[in-house]
Design a protein around this motif. Structure first.
Motif, PDB file in Angstrom:
ATOM      1  N   GLN A 527       0.832  -1.202   0.000  1.00  0.00           N
ATOM      2  CA  GLN A 527       0.000   0.000   0.000  1.00  0.00           C
ATOM      3  C   GLN A 527       0.868   1.253   0.000  1.00  0.00           C
ATOM      4  OE1 GLN A 527      -3.614   0.056   2.489  1.00  0.00           O
ATOM      5  NE2 GLN A 527      -3.076  -2.039   3.056  1.00  0.00           N
ATOM      6  N   GLU A 528       1.965   1.219   0.735  1.00  0.00           N
ATOM      7  CA  GLU A 528       2.876   2.357   0.735  1.00  0.00           C
ATOM      8  C   GLU A 528       3.450   2.582  -0.661  1.00  0.00           C
ATOM      9  OE1 GLU A 528       5.758   1.444   3.680  1.00  0.00           O
ATOM     10  OE2 GLU A 528       4.417   1.821   5.378  1.00  0.00           O
ATOM     11  N   LEU A 529       3.759   1.484  -1.350  1.00  0.00           N
ATOM     12  CA  LEU A 529       4.247   1.600  -2.723  1.00  0.00           C
ATOM     13  C   LEU A 529       3.205   2.262  -3.625  1.00  0.00           C
ATOM     14  CD1 LEU A 529       6.148  -1.704  -3.618  1.00  0.00           C
ATOM     15  CD2 LEU A 529       7.059   0.621  -3.637  1.00  0.00           C
ATOM     16  N   PHE A 530       1.926   1.867  -3.467  1.00  0.00           N
ATOM     17  CA  PHE A 530       0.849   2.445  -4.268  1.00  0.00           C
ATOM     18  C   PHE A 530       0.791   3.951  -4.082  1.00  0.00           C
ATOM     19  CE2 PHE A 530      -3.457   4.208  -4.176  1.00  0.00           C
ATOM     20  CZ  PHE A 530      -3.835   4.021  -5.498  1.00  0.00           C
ATOM     21  N   HIS A 531       0.773   4.395  -2.826  1.00  0.00           N
ATOM     22  CA  HIS A 531       0.653   5.829  -2.562  1.00  0.00           C
ATOM     23  C   HIS A 531       1.887   6.581  -3.045  1.00  0.00           C
ATOM     24  CE1 HIS A 531      -3.169   5.800  -0.497  1.00  0.00           C
ATOM     25  NE2 HIS A 531      -2.778   4.726   0.188  1.00  0.00           N
ATOM     26  N   ALA A 532       3.055   5.970  -2.921  1.00  0.00           N
ATOM     27  CA  ALA A 532       4.264   6.612  -3.434  1.00  0.00           C
ATOM     28  C   ALA A 532       4.201   6.733  -4.956  1.00  0.00           C
ATOM     29  CB  ALA A 532       5.494   5.812  -3.004  1.00  0.00           C
ATOM     30  N   ALA A 533       3.751   5.664  -5.604  1.00  0.00           N
ATOM     31  CA  ALA A 533       3.627   5.686  -7.057  1.00  0.00           C
ATOM     32  C   ALA A 533       2.625   6.731  -7.505  1.00  0.00           C
ATOM     33  CB  ALA A 533       3.224   4.304  -7.563  1.00  0.00           C
ATOM     34  N   ILE A 541       0.013  11.097 -15.329  1.00  0.00           N
ATOM     35  CA  ILE A 541      -1.299  10.535 -15.667  1.00  0.00           C
ATOM     36  C   ILE A 541      -2.260  11.648 -16.076  1.00  0.00           C
ATOM     37  CG2 ILE A 541      -3.286   9.252 -14.784  1.00  0.00           C
ATOM     38  CD1 ILE A 541      -1.271   7.853 -12.905  1.00  0.00           C
ATOM     39  N   ALA A 542      -2.240  12.776 -15.338  1.00  0.00           N
ATOM     40  CA  ALA A 542      -3.113  13.902 -15.680  1.00  0.00           C
ATOM     41  C   ALA A 542      -2.832  14.380 -17.100  1.00  0.00           C
ATOM     42  CB  ALA A 542      -2.916  15.040 -14.683  1.00  0.00           C
ATOM     43  N   HIS A 543      -1.563  14.426 -17.463  1.00  0.00           N
ATOM     44  CA  HIS A 543      -1.187  14.830 -18.824  1.00  0.00           C
ATOM     45  C   HIS A 543      -1.760  13.857 -19.849  1.00  0.00           C
ATOM     46  CE1 HIS A 543       1.479  15.141 -22.366  1.00  0.00           C
ATOM     47  NE2 HIS A 543       1.550  16.422 -22.047  1.00  0.00           N
ATOM     48  N   ALA A 544      -1.622  12.562 -19.593  1.00  0.00           N
ATOM     49  CA  ALA A 544      -2.145  11.564 -20.532  1.00  0.00           C
ATOM     50  C   ALA A 544      -3.663  11.634 -20.614  1.00  0.00           C
ATOM     51  CB  ALA A 544      -1.700  10.164 -20.110  1.00  0.00           C
ATOM     52  N   VAL A 545      -4.338  11.869 -19.470  1.00  0.00           N
ATOM     53  CA  VAL A 545      -5.797  12.015 -19.470  1.00  0.00           C
ATOM     54  C   VAL A 545      -6.197  13.197 -20.350  1.00  0.00           C
ATOM     55  CG1 VAL A 545      -7.795  12.655 -18.058  1.00  0.00           C
ATOM     56  CG2 VAL A 545      -6.209  10.913 -17.240  1.00  0.00           C
ATOM     57  N   GLY A 546      -5.498  14.334 -20.175  1.00  0.00           N
ATOM     58  CA  GLY A 546      -5.821  15.510 -20.972  1.00  0.00           C
ATOM     59  C   GLY A 546      -5.618  15.279 -22.456  1.00  0.00           C
ATOM     60  N   VAL A 547      -4.505  14.616 -22.807  1.00  0.00           N
ATOM     61  CA  VAL A 547      -4.211  14.381 -24.225  1.00  0.00           C
ATOM     62  C   VAL A 547      -5.263  13.487 -24.867  1.00  0.00           C
ATOM     63  CG1 VAL A 547      -2.579  13.301 -25.820  1.00  0.00           C
ATOM     64  CG2 VAL A 547      -1.736  14.787 -23.996  1.00  0.00           C
ATOM     65  N   VAL A 548      -5.604  12.369 -24.215  1.00  0.00           N
ATOM     66  CA  VAL A 548      -6.560  11.455 -24.831  1.00  0.00           C
ATOM     67  C   VAL A 548      -7.946  12.091 -24.896  1.00  0.00           C
ATOM     68  CG1 VAL A 548      -7.224  10.203 -22.723  1.00  0.00           C
ATOM     69  CG2 VAL A 548      -7.344   9.059 -24.936  1.00  0.00           C
ATOM     70  N   LEU A 674       3.981   3.155 -15.128  1.00  0.00           N
ATOM     71  CA  LEU A 674       3.116   2.680 -14.056  1.00  0.00           C
ATOM     72  C   LEU A 674       1.858   3.548 -13.957  1.00  0.00           C
ATOM     73  CD1 LEU A 674       2.384   1.064 -11.543  1.00  0.00           C
ATOM     74  CD2 LEU A 674       3.837   2.604 -10.221  1.00  0.00           C
ATOM     75  N   ILE A 675       0.714   2.931 -14.132  1.00  0.00           N
ATOM     76  CA  ILE A 675      -0.568   3.578 -13.865  1.00  0.00           C
ATOM     77  C   ILE A 675      -1.054   3.017 -12.537  1.00  0.00           C
ATOM     78  CG2 ILE A 675      -2.923   3.952 -14.700  1.00  0.00           C
ATOM     79  CD1 ILE A 675      -1.857   3.378 -17.526  1.00  0.00           C
ATOM     80  N   PRO A 676      -1.066   3.822 -11.480  1.00  0.00           N
ATOM     81  CA  PRO A 676      -1.372   3.269 -10.153  1.00  0.00           C
ATOM     82  C   PRO A 676      -2.666   2.474 -10.072  1.00  0.00           C
ATOM     83  CG  PRO A 676      -0.487   5.478  -9.925  1.00  0.00           C
ATOM     84  CD  PRO A 676      -0.675   5.236 -11.395  1.00  0.00           C
TER      85      PRO A 676
END
Length: 848
Positions: A527-533, A541-548, A674-676
């Protein structure tokens, strides 16, 4: 906007020696007194413009609170009986001019759209002049079983709503020029509303607006110019004549008073003097069987194509001969009277009749439009016949009218109606047939079969599918974020140990979608890895969301319906919806549906979507591509669905956040990172399981199933993931705009290099089954969480993107092998020919 107006007389196509049927001169018997004089003198209305304007138009008073005056065309064949050759000729000439404007190549790609009810025949005549252009007109008559392809409002009209009901939904979906035809161009509102509605659904680069007269003010013209620039399309105008209407202050109230005064007069119903309108002794109405060709459309309500045009031209001489034979001997003046939207068929019959009988033939049409009649040579509507509607209209009963028929000196009237209008009301006392019989000694009735498209063949199924499931009753997402087109199987035990599932799947004893893996419960370290990622990758990810999302908005419908492939696609669909709302204020619909490898997409979900949205607006969304199996699965499933249901329009292209396999054209990035949301199962996907398709649980008329793990609410990070990414939208906006501009200009055709890599790996490692090779960070994570992994291939030098993969591999005793040449960051290999003996008693250590 480009103005392509020219005087019709200057067009070589109009020369009467070469095209006598297109001679645009008006009826030589037109009264020398301008038929707008009476209104102009009393209301102060004036027409300014081209020299031939008053020859084309007269004036009358509307019984309409929205506009006092009516421009009455002398060449349209609506309110004023006119030679059918003149009526058809004006439209034909306009069509020739459009063809010259567009050029032969673009004219061959054009579609013509006419406006109901007044311009249905004019639009069809323009299509004739254009060549082989398919024709469609709007309608105010809903037709059961025919899907609506669009609509718009005509704000000044007595009946405002227009429907578009093409038999072929693809008729309006092409990218060739759209030619819009109306009788007059008064303010531009109607055509602007039309283009706005259609451009949202079927964007194209060019429109041509055609009218007999363009009477817009400079401000109205500027407004359409501005709109054309806003949508990035070219809009040309072709008109026979142009001008403006000068309206003095208070004209609307003056017009109302004038109408009220004259309607109180005893002769108002007829509007004519006693001698001209003296009734005759009614005779019997004689039916004439036209021999209309079977299956030939009666007009353009559902579309009229080149093949239909050829059939009509072939049949016209014989049909006109039947009418000629039925006319009384010695008839000197004959009127062919069309029926509201049914203008073109009676016009062409009248034009053919005009060629073969010695009588003077005129053409006009009944109408819904209420207009005051005044028997004065300087007024355009001399007489009015009133009768009840006889086609059971959708908006209820009401009056209908035939103008300038009474007192017209007609020895015979040929009333042409479609079969929907051939009702008892047509023949009842006071109905159209009876009213005509009072004013002409001979009434003939010709009925054209109303064309109704054959219903598309669909399998028998319940009329209603259930509404989408929504949170909080199903999923931890807010109800507006996503509607799940799934069946709730939360109370059914579907989970099986991973090793049992793997053995059953590989042995062919069960399909992977018939059961669920036991939900992985992450350790504290994981879980710590998830939050760090999430913290380090949220901006990416926000950039990829905006582009698509911006790519979808630029290349598909401007108001797409997002349909995510549950469940990996659902968080991405929610984020795309959030981007569209934050950046553009768009509140996009979003649904989640099931697709199962080897079984296809949920057909019932597609049926629900088609019943509630235009399939052309649907955009399928997924999280990432691996080797492209789901991309191929969706394309094949859509093809099969079109064959089975006859429903077209769904585009199998998938929009994804990441496309490392180069399998799609619409993506946020082609990097394998990595997409969390891939790190976890239901706890990052609204607490929803992967989808289930099992015959004993999902019936023929059910959506595919899934479970809602309410008991895992304490570990749910679905909202955390969405909020962390959404919070970075503002800071990536400029970078997104730059990236999208570059992307739209780039070659994005899929290379399928990921599939080639998977095939190579499958052979090199002796697996010989591409389904057991799962490329990419997301797919590798799934292997470690749901399947029995054999080994992990990691690209040499891969960094923090693989921290969670390395941890999971360590926990499951799976070796991680670094590989130099790998198009993905990592690849997960499922143990081939799995049995529990191959992994040892604990099911963890992999025996190679």
């Amino acid at each position: 906007m480009n103005n392509a107006q020219n005087d019709a007389e200057n067009d070589p196509e109009t020369h009467p020696e070469t095209h006598p049927e297109t001679n645009p001169e008006t009826d030589p018997e037109t009264d020398p007194v301008w038929t707008g004089t009476w209104v102009a003198e009393r209301l102060g209305i004036a027409l300014d413009g081209d020299a031939g304007l008053t020859g084309l138009l007269g004036l009358a008073l509307r019984r309409n609170p929205k506009r006092a005056h009516l421009l009455v065309s002398n060449v349209l064949g609506k309110h004023v009986p006119q030679s059918p050759s003149v009526v058809h000729g004006h439209g034909f000439v306009l069509g020739r001019r459009v063809r010259e404007l567009l050029g032969a190549r673009e004219a061959g790609r054009a579609v013509v759209l006419g406006y109901a009810e007044t311009a249905t025949g004019l639009g069809h005549s323009v299509a004739d002049g254009l060549g082989d252009a398919p024709y469609l007109h709007s309608t105010r008559r809903p037709v059961p079983g025919v899907a609506r392809a669009g609509g718009f409002e005509e704000s000044h009209s007595h009946a405002t709503s227009h429907l578009l009901l093409p038999e072929d939904p693809a008729l309006l979906a092409g990218d060739g020029p759209l030619v819009l035809v109306d009788d007059e161009f008064s303010t531009g509102n109607t055509v602007l509303n039309t283009i706005r509605d259609l451009h949202e659904r079927y964007p194209r680069s060019r429109y041509v607006v055609v009218a007999l007269v363009d009477m817009r003010s400079p401000a109205d013209a500027a407004r359409l110019d501005t709109f054309a620039r806003e949508i990035g399309a070219r809009v040309d105008l072709v008109a026979t004549a142009s001008g403006t209407v000068r309206l003095p202050a208070g004209v609307l109230e003056k017009g109302r008073r004038l109408v009220a005064e004259h309607e109180a007069a005893p002769a108002a119903a007829l509007g004519g003097d006693a001698e001209a309108c003296a009734p005759v002794k009614p005779g019997p109405v004689v039916r004439v069987d036209l021999g209309w060709p079977r299956g030939l459309p009666d007009g353009g309500r559902h579309g009229f194509g080149p093949r239909d045009r050829g059939r009509l031209e072939h049949a016209l001489p014989a049909m006109a001969a039947r009418l000629a034979e039925a006319l009384p001997a010695g008839a000197r003046r004959v009127l062919v009277l069309g029926f509201e939207e049914l203008m073109y068929a009676p016009l062409r019959l009248a034009r053919e009749l005009e060629q073969i009988v010695p009588a003077e033939v005129r053409f006009s049409t009944t109408t819904r439009s209420p207009v005051l009649a005044v028997d004065d040579p300087g007024y355009a509507i001399r007489t009015r016949l009133v009768f009840p509607a006889h086609d059971d209209p959708a908006d209820g009963p009401g009056e209908r009218y035939a103008y300038n028929v009474a007192g017209g000196g007609f020895d015979a009237v040929v009333a042409v109606v479609d079969s929907v209008g051939d009702t008892p009301a047509l023949h009842a006392p006071g109905g159209l047939a009876a009213v005509l019989a009072e004013h002409t000694p001979h009434v003939l009735l010709a009925v054209v079969p109303s064309y109704v498209p054959e219903p598309r063949s669909v399998p028998e199924r319940p009329a209603m599918l259930p509404e989408p499931l929504r949170g909080p009753a199903f999923s931890s997402y807010a109800p507006e974020e996503v509607g799940w087109l799934l069946r709730d199987l939360s109370d059914v035990t579907l989970e099986a140990p991973t090793e049992e599932r793997e053995e059953a799947i590989q042995s062919g004893g069960a399909h992977y979608a018939e059961s669920l893996p036991v939900e992985y419960q992450p350790s504290e370290q994981y879980q710590e890895l998830f939050h760090a990622a999430l913290a380090t990758s949220a901006e990416r990810i926000a950039h990829a969301v905006g582009v698509v999302t911006e790519t979808v908005l630029a290349e598909s419908s401007p108001r797409p319906v997002l349909v995510s492939l549950a469940r990996a696609g659902t968080p991405v669909g929610v984020l795309m919806r959030r981007w569209a709302k934050a950046r553009h204020g768009l509140d996009l619909p979003h649904y989640a549906v099931s697709i199962v490898r080897g079984r296809g997409i949920d057909a019932n979900a597609l049926r629900w979507l088609a019943a509630h949205h235009d399939p052309r607006d649907v955009v399928f969304v997924d999280g990432w591509t691996g080797k492209g199996a789901i991309t191929r699965e969706l394309a094949e499933a859509i093809k099969e669905f079109e064959k089975s249901d006859g429903i077209t329009g769904f585009d199998p292209e998938i929009a994804v956040l990441a496309d490392p396999g180069s399998c799609v054209r619409t993506y946020g990035t082609r990097e394998d990172f990595l997409i969390p949301s891939a790190c976890l199962n239901s706890t990052v996907s609204g607490l929803i399981s992967r989808t289930v398709l099992r015959a004993d649980l999902v019936g023929e008329h059910d959506f595919h199933g899934a479970k809602f793990y309410r008991e895992l609410a304490g570990a749910d990070v679905s909202g955390d993931f969405l909020d962390a990414v959404s919070a970075r939208f503002t800071e990536v906006t400029d970078a997104v705009d730059t990236a999208v501009k570059e992307l739209l200009a780039a070659d994005r055709e899929p290379t399928w290099e990921g599939w080639a890599a998977v095939e190579r790996i499958s052979e090199e490692y002796g697996i010989h089954d591409v389904n057991l090779v799962k490329p990419g960070v997301g797919e590798t994570t799934r292997v470690l969480l749901r399947r029995v992994p054999w080994k992990i291939l990691a690209r040499a030098g891969a960094g923090a993107d693989l921290d969670h993969v390395r941890l999971l591999a360590e926990q499951r005793g799976v070796p991680v092998e670094e590989v130099g040449e790998l198009p993905y960051t990592c690849v997960g290999l499922i143990h081939p020919k799995y049995t529990r003996g191959a992994t040892g008693a604990d099911g963890l250590a992999v025996t190679v």
